[in-house]
Design an enzyme around this catalytic site. Structure first.
Site, PDB file in Angstrom:
ATOM      1  N   VAL A   1       2.429   1.616  -3.467  1.00  0.00           N
ATOM      2  CA  VAL A   1       1.465   2.111  -4.463  1.00  0.00           C
ATOM      3  C   VAL A   1       1.213   3.587  -4.217  1.00  0.00           C
ATOM      4  CG1 VAL A   1      -0.988   2.009  -5.043  1.00  0.00           C
ATOM      5  CG2 VAL A   1       0.341  -0.088  -4.894  1.00  0.00           C
ATOM      6  N   ASP A   2       1.188   3.940  -2.920  1.00  0.00           N
ATOM      7  CA  ASP A   2       0.835   5.299  -2.547  1.00  0.00           C
ATOM      8  C   ASP A   2       1.980   6.277  -2.765  1.00  0.00           C
ATOM      9  OD1 ASP A   2      -1.418   6.443  -1.826  1.00  0.00           O
ATOM     10  OD2 ASP A   2      -1.086   6.378   0.338  1.00  0.00           O
ATOM     11  N   ALA A   3       3.171   5.764  -3.078  1.00  0.00           N
ATOM     12  CA  ALA A   3       4.363   6.624  -3.041  1.00  0.00           C
ATOM     13  C   ALA A   3       4.218   7.802  -3.988  1.00  0.00           C
ATOM     14  CB  ALA A   3       5.598   5.793  -3.405  1.00  0.00           C
TER      15      ALA A   3
ATOM     16  N   ILE B   1       1.374  10.385  -3.368  1.00  0.00           N
ATOM     17  CA  ILE B   1       1.542  11.242  -2.192  1.00  0.00           C
ATOM     18  C   ILE B   1       2.701  12.211  -2.404  1.00  0.00           C
ATOM     19  CG2 ILE B   1       3.168   9.938  -0.742  1.00  0.00           C
ATOM     20  CD1 ILE B   1      -0.126  11.436   0.429  1.00  0.00           C
TER      21      ILE B   1
ATOM     22  N   LEU C   1       0.842  -1.200   0.000  1.00  0.00           N
ATOM     23  CA  LEU C   1       0.000   0.000   0.000  1.00  0.00           C
ATOM     24  C   LEU C   1       0.872   1.242   0.000  1.00  0.00           C
ATOM     25  CD1 LEU C   1      -3.301   0.514   1.518  1.00  0.00           C
ATOM     26  CD2 LEU C   1      -1.637   1.940   2.609  1.00  0.00           C
TER      27      LEU C   1
END
Lengths: 284, 75
Positions: free
Chosen positions: B57-59, B62, B54
């Site tokens: 994927v969020d890197a 964000i 997660l």
């Protein structure tokens, strides 16, 4: 330093500028009195508040663990020893899962330090936005950014440190020729794909530390920005103030997960990158 | 004029990042639930993997959010 702000953007701008000490364009060293001063200083600008809070929390981390280590008993362990043992075992499990049990002097302490230190720096984000900067303003310090991981210099500094370690282990494990050859043979082993491989490998090599550091920065910066925006609500009368209180509580609770998760992910990626540096598989 | 362009750019930056992370984490969550449904006893291990992937994927979204907030408020 006036603690009254003309409008919201000035309030936001104040809470985003670091306390900086640096060299002015005319060569004299001094405290910066605003974002334009910091911009004019360019390279020779030290974010004193980031340096202070990160080293202060680092000392706290070392103190806690040294205290626990010194008072460690084989008998009934105290609370502090239980807490530290839990953390060390947690880090050890993650390392053995990913890195295995190869002898390496640095990865254990490094991972524990990164986990606890980054978590402590992130934890400062839960302190309400105005507590410490207002106290600092009373004490005459104009700017104070409490969360050091919202400063890209800090997070990129850590990720570049890990990057140098990865380069060191790559060279040590694979040797310069092995490491250099890897750029041309991975991921497509055929000779004709060498330039394409080189491009891919270079981008991959650079993207790792960049995304490693900027991920932590992006998460904490966005989190702190939302705290600042919520804090703006307090100035808008009783109804908005109550709404702000509820939202600050809700966002802080959710932010606890983000803080722990980002510190954990920063550590796991450090371990993963070091494991990749140790991969010596001559499969072709 | 120039400041309003920055607001538009920041909005687009965050919006597209949100689409990417929304779809990505949606699929990730779905697969995680399938995995737990198939083997409930693996739930703790799967949850650790879920949080790691997660965060990966969020890197980029964000980072996009961080940069756009920086552009809008601080730069």
């Amino acid at each position: 330093m006036a603690t009254e702000y003309a409008n919201s953007s000035e309030y936001i701008a104040h809470h985003l500028t670091n306390l900086t000490y640096g060299r002015f364009p005319d060569g004299t060293w001094g405290w910066a009195h605003g974002a334009d001063d910091i911009a004019s200083m360019g390279f020779y600008a030290i974010h004193v508040d980031t340096m202070f809070w990160s080293s202060f929390l680092g000392i706290i981390f070392l103190g806690i663990f040294t205290l626990a280590a010194r008072s460690a008993t084989a008998g009934v362990p105290g609370h502090l020893q239980n807490f530290c043992e839990y953390l060390v075992e947690f880090v050890e499990d993650n390392i053995t899962q990913v890195f295995g049990t190869r002898p390496n002097a640095i990865i254990g302490p490094l991972s524990l330090t990164i986990l606890v230190w980054v978590f402590l720096m992130n934890l400062m984000d839960l302190v309400p936005v105005d507590f410490i900067p207002y106290g600092a303003a009373l004490a005459g310090i104009p700017y104070m950014k409490v969360v050091s991981t919202t400063d890209p210099n800090a997070t990129l500094g850590m990720s570049i440190g890990v990057f140098f370690l990865v380069l060191y282990y790559n060279l040590k494990m694979k040797g310069p020729i092995g490491f250099g050859a890897g750029f041309f043979t991975h991921p497509i082993p055929s000779i004709w794909a060498a330039p394409f491989n080189l491009l891919l490998e270079i981008v991959d090599l650079i993207a790792k530390p960049l995304s490693h550091g900027l991920r932590l920065f992006g998460n904490l910066y966005a989190g702190e920005m939302i705290f600042i925006l919520i804090a703006l609500l307090y100035g808008g009368g009783i109804v908005l103030g109550l709404l702000g209180g509820v939202m600050q509580w809700a966002w802080a609770v959710f932010h606890i997960l983000i803080i722990a998760l980002q510190a954990f992910v920063f550590m796991i990626l450090t371990i993963v990158y070091l494991t990749q540096a140790h991969e010596v598989h001559d499969d072709h | 004029m120039e400041q309003s362009l920055i607001y538009i750019a920041g909005g687009i930056l965050m919006g597209l990042g949100a689409i990417g992370s929304g779809v990505g984490i949606g699929i990730l969550g779905g697969k995680y639930l399938e995995g737990v449904a198939r083997q409930p006893e693996l739930q703790p291990m799967l949850m650790t993997q879920l949080f790691i992937s997660l965060a990966l994927v969020d890197a980029v979204p964000i980072i996009a959010v961080g940069i756009s907030l920086y552009m809008i408020f601080a730069a």
